[in-house]
Design a protein around this motif. Structure first.
Motif, mmCIF file in Angstrom:
data_model
loop_
_atom_site.group_PDB
_atom_site.id
_atom_site.type_symbol
_atom_site.label_atom_id
_atom_site.label_comp_id
_atom_site.label_asym_id
_atom_site.label_seq_id
_atom_site.Cartn_x
_atom_site.Cartn_y
_atom_site.Cartn_z
ATOM 1 N N GLY A 95 14.932 -13.500 0.877
ATOM 2 C CA GLY A 95 14.629 -14.468 -0.170
ATOM 3 C C GLY A 95 14.052 -15.777 0.319
ATOM 4 O O GLY A 95 13.810 -16.686 -0.485
ATOM 5 N N GLY A 140 24.718 -16.568 -5.311
ATOM 6 C CA GLY A 140 23.466 -16.619 -4.581
ATOM 7 C C GLY A 140 23.519 -17.307 -3.235
ATOM 8 O O GLY A 140 22.483 -17.457 -2.577
ATOM 9 N N SER A 146 17.748 -15.225 -5.536
ATOM 10 C CA SER A 146 17.572 -14.522 -6.809
ATOM 11 C C SER A 146 18.504 -13.305 -6.818
ATOM 12 O O SER A 146 18.968 -12.842 -5.774
ATOM 13 C CB SER A 146 16.120 -14.079 -6.974
ATOM 14 O OG SER A 146 15.782 -13.107 -5.991
ATOM 15 N N TRP A 147 18.763 -12.791 -8.025
ATOM 16 C CA TRP A 147 19.678 -11.645 -8.114
ATOM 17 C C TRP A 147 19.194 -10.443 -7.303
ATOM 18 O O TRP A 147 19.994 -9.837 -6.569
ATOM 19 C CB TRP A 147 19.901 -11.257 -9.575
ATOM 20 C CG TRP A 147 20.846 -10.103 -9.702
ATOM 21 C CD1 TRP A 147 20.523 -8.786 -9.859
ATOM 22 C CD2 TRP A 147 22.270 -10.146 -9.625
ATOM 23 N NE1 TRP A 147 21.665 -8.010 -9.901
ATOM 24 C CE2 TRP A 147 22.754 -8.818 -9.754
ATOM 25 C CE3 TRP A 147 23.187 -11.192 -9.448
ATOM 26 C CZ2 TRP A 147 24.102 -8.512 -9.728
ATOM 27 C CZ3 TRP A 147 24.538 -10.878 -9.421
ATOM 28 C CH2 TRP A 147 24.991 -9.554 -9.560
#
Length: 803
Positions: free
Chosen positions: A166, A357, A323-324
């Motif tokens: 990410g 997160g 983010s998920w």
């Protein structure tokens, strides 16, 4: 936290003369004991300040625990006496005289108890100070300090094979800034919450082969909170020179010799303070030659933005939670070495949600799960016990170790405010104003000259937000935090800390009151009286908010600044409101039409009023508020709930008004004409407030409006936005306007519009927003277009993203 308790005790003694009374001052032994305790507390406070952040032996921790109990004992003693000393309010003279006679005896008994308890506290304080002198004397090495833990602790849980998940965009941007040929020297700040992956990201860049080739002269320096500049510079010399001893008398000369006209890369990991930054940068040679890059990682936004070099501002990277999809990918890789078994998906997602997160939390929890049996029972057990797993010595104690330095680094006054978040439920966002009132009531706010306690409390909140320990859930229209919360794992840390510090006791069930207790009227210095409860399922209804009845006598509370929400029980109550000339906020329920004139007379005396909310008794009852020739000119927030024959004339003169809510007004005359010229209006909400078919926003009207909410306007079928109307509108919400079959005409001219939110709108309206519709071009400039529809059969919302 013991330091905070001692500070609070000192503060209580300083304020004691306000309520202890003349009889205490004349009782010399009590007065002498109090002065002696104050001196002893000062000594203890200085000792704790010196020992702050140290992790010592069990004996030292036990002494601090005992001290905390003593500080709380002091608070209890003074509270008990104050309770016995407070005069009671009686409506009848005879009952007041009878009570005064009994109260004198009660005060005498309370004074004897106070004297005894004060002597007991004094003995405890003397004993503790003797312990300091005998066992913890400066110069005697009685404290076995443990290594400091901090951001670098996170590196213990990551492995070399862990991939950056990410952070691809951040890494690409960092690489670009490091290798930029056009910039001779620059500062790069990477800021984020504890465990957000700052060090991991920068380490990945630092070890990149292209960076190693470009900067042969490199150093990675972890900056501890108790940094000593010379020691830090020595480590810098060792790394820059690769272990060789360069010529030079002192460390700064050696640095100058190594770095003279060379390109170098310096990483300052986990910087805590701008003072440390200035000391380090001032020791480096001038940056006139060569290419230099300094990367800073920090938990604090204000530090990240103030790391300047030769007047040039830093490039700031703010790390957001993963983010998920990225978080799920990282979790599954660590916990299952790949794909999550189907029977564990829901439980795994629930566990992952609590990590919010944060890469470090995800890796810590998933690594623990990788060693456990892969059964629903085991996963459910961990989900239920995440908080206890963070205790010292438990499986997830490393998460607490990462958060502990941030807590230790907070000033004493902020530690109390931060711990106070532990009283709120998980995932609960608390309103700024409520938080401020609670902190003031708890005595957390230290007065400063030139500022109100409310302003100081808001400064405290902004400081906590700047530490990235507290998150802003929503922003107000004026740029201030509206609601805020702490992440789930931070809350678990605070709960454990609050239990350890005996900071709060949490009641299992809330209690409700229908009538304001008469004893409230004895609190002559009361400033905030806010009692209300909201019951909202899906939409706000007329009866969603509840308040309390208030009896005659409210006018005696002349120091009140905020009063909400009280039900009007008689004309006498309204007359008494006129005596509350210090009010800045007033909220009323149950107003009858015949009360309108008296209320207007009372409000005209409240020239400090900033916020006014008036609610009629029933949805079809009228509000009569037109008779106000001299309304409060600084009124900023106005909410009227109930039927109106017409909009009160005085509203058009409110040049300071920033927010107006019109609810269930059912006006037959369109209200926009009376509101469109208000120079500072930022938010307008209309709920069942207009019976007409058309709303027209004329050119050059509502010049500062940012938020517009239209709801339940049953006859509305046309909204027109002329060119140059609402030029700064950012958010438009339309709910349950069943006859509105197309978006506002002219919506394309609202170039600043960021959000269009729709609730229970008809299919014709929604079809105009689909990408294949001929009118879609009108909303193409809007970033977020979301539609929500309530299913009455199961009371659940469905969602469509029309962006």
């Amino acid at each position: 936290m013991a330091e905070a308790a001692v500070t609070a005790a000192i503060f209580l003694f300083e304020k004691a003369e306000v309520f202890l009374g003349e009889e205490v001052k004349r009782k010399k032994d009590v007065k002498d004991d109090i002065e002696h305790i104050q001196e002893g507390l000062g000594t203890i406070q200085a000792y704790l300040r010196d020992k702050r952040g140290e992790v010592g032996r069990e004996m030292q921790r036990d002494r601090i625990k005992q001290l905390r109990v003593v500080a709380y004992d002091i608070e209890d003693v003074l509270d008990e006496f104050q309770l016995a000393h407070v005069p009671h309010f009686h409506q009848h003279t005879i009952s007041q005289m009878a009570h005064d006679a009994a109260h004198s005896l009660q005060q005498f008994i309370a004074l004897q108890k106070l004297s005894s308890k004060i002597k007991h506290v004094r003995a405890k304080i003397d004993g503790f100070n003797s312990g300091i002198n005998a066992h913890l004397h400066p110069g005697e090495c009685s404290t076995s300090l443990l290594p400091e833990v901090g951001e670098h602790t996170t590196n213990q849980i990551y492995h070399q094979e862990d991939k950056i998940v990410g952070f691809e965009k951040h890494k690409a941007k960092l690489m670009e800034q490091i290798q930029d040929e056009g910039e001779a020297s620059s500062i790069i700040s990477v800021v984020g919450a504890p465990g957000s992956g700052k060090s991991l990201l920068v380490k990945d860049v630092y070890k990149d082969r292209s960076v190693v080739r470009k900067y042969g002269c490199r150093a990675w320096i972890h900056v501890s909170r108790s940094v000593k500049t010379d020691e830090l510079l020595c480590r810098m010399v060792s790394q820059f020179s690769k272990g060789r001893d360069p010529p030079g008398i002192d460390v700064q000369e050696k640095l100058k010799h190594i770095l003279n006209q060379k390109s170098y890369l310096l990483v300052l990991d986990d910087l805590w303070d701008t003072k440390d930054w200035r000391r380090i940068v001032n020791a480096l040679p001038s940056h006139d030659f060569g290419r230099h890059r300094i990367i800073v990682t920090t938990r604090y936004s204000n530090v990240a933005n103030r790391c300047e070099l030769s007047g040039s501002k830093p490039h700031v990277h703010e790390l957001q939670p993963l983010s998920w999809p990225d978080a799920w990918h990282l979790f599954c890789n660590k916990a299952f070495n790949g794909k999550c078994p189907q029977e564990l998906v829901k439980l795994s997602q629930s566990i992952l949600t609590k990590c919010e997160g944060l890469p470090f939390a995800i890796v810590a929890v998933s690594s623990l799960l990788s060693t456990r049996q892969k059964t629903p029972y085991v996963f459910q057990k961990l989900l239920n016990s995440l908080g206890s797993e963070m205790k010292t010595g438990a499986n997830l104690s490393i998460i607490g170790q990462v958060l502990q330095p941030s807590y230790n680094h907070l000033p004493v006054h902020l530690q109390s405010c931060f711990l106070h978040f532990s009283i709120f439920p998980e995932d609960y966002s608390v309103k700024r104003a409520r938080l401020i009132r609670l902190w003031i009531a708890e005595g957390f706010i230290k007065e400063e000259s030139g500022k109100t306690v409310e302003e100081i409390a808001e400064d405290y909140l902004n400081e906590l937000i700047g530490t990235n320990l507290v998150q802003v859930s929503s922003w107000d229209f004026d740029g201030r935090a509206s609601t805020c919360r702490v992440p789930s794992l931070v809350r678990e840390f605070l709960i454990r800390k609050s239990e350890e510090e005996n900071f709060v006791s949490i009641l299992a069930e809330p209690r409700t009151a229908q009538v304001l207790p008469l004893e409230i009227l004895a609190l002559k210095y009361l400033r905030h009286l806010l009692v209300y409860c909201y019951k909202v399922d899906n939409y706000v209804t007329f009866d969603s908010v509840q308040g309390v009845d208030v009896l005659a006598g409210i006018g005696t509370l002349s120091e009140l600044q905020k009063l909400s929400l009280i039900r009007v029980t008689s004309p006498k109550v309204i007359e008494e409101l006129g005596a509350l000339t210090n009010l800045t906020k007033l909220g009323l329920l149950g107003l009858r039409r015949e009360h309108g004139m008296k209320l207007c007379e009372a409000i005209m005396k409240m020239q400090k009023l900033l916020s006014l909310e008036v609610n009629s008794t029933h949805q079809d009852d009228y509000l009569e508020l037109d008779e106000m020739a001299n309304c409060p000119q600084f009124l900023q927030r106005l909410s009227l709930k109930g039927r109106l024959v017409k909009l009160p004339r005085w509203i058009s003169s409110l040049d300071s008004l920033v927010r107006i809510y019109l609810r269930w007004s059912k006006l037959s005359v369109e209200p926009l004409t009376a509101l469109e010229a208000l120079p500072n209006l930022l938010e307008l909400e209309m709920v069942d407030s207009y019976m007409g078919e058309k709303l027209e926003f004329k050119a050059n009207s509502f010049m500062k409006l940012k938020i517009l909410h239209l709801e339940d306007l049953g006859s509305l079928n046309t909204v027109i936005v002329e060119q140059t109307a609402m030029p700064k509108l950012e958010k438009l919400t339309i709910c349950k306007c069943k006859n509105l079959e197309m978006p506002p005409l002219g919506i394309h001219s609202l170039t600043e519009l960021e959000e269009l939110l729709l609730y229970d709108m008809n299919e014709s309206f929604l079809s105009c927003l689909r990408k294949d519709h001929e009118d879609r071009w009108m909303v193409d400039h809007i970033n977020t277009i979301h539609s929500f529809t309530l299913d009455p059969s199961n009371n659940k919302w469905s969602f469509k993203n029309l962006s």
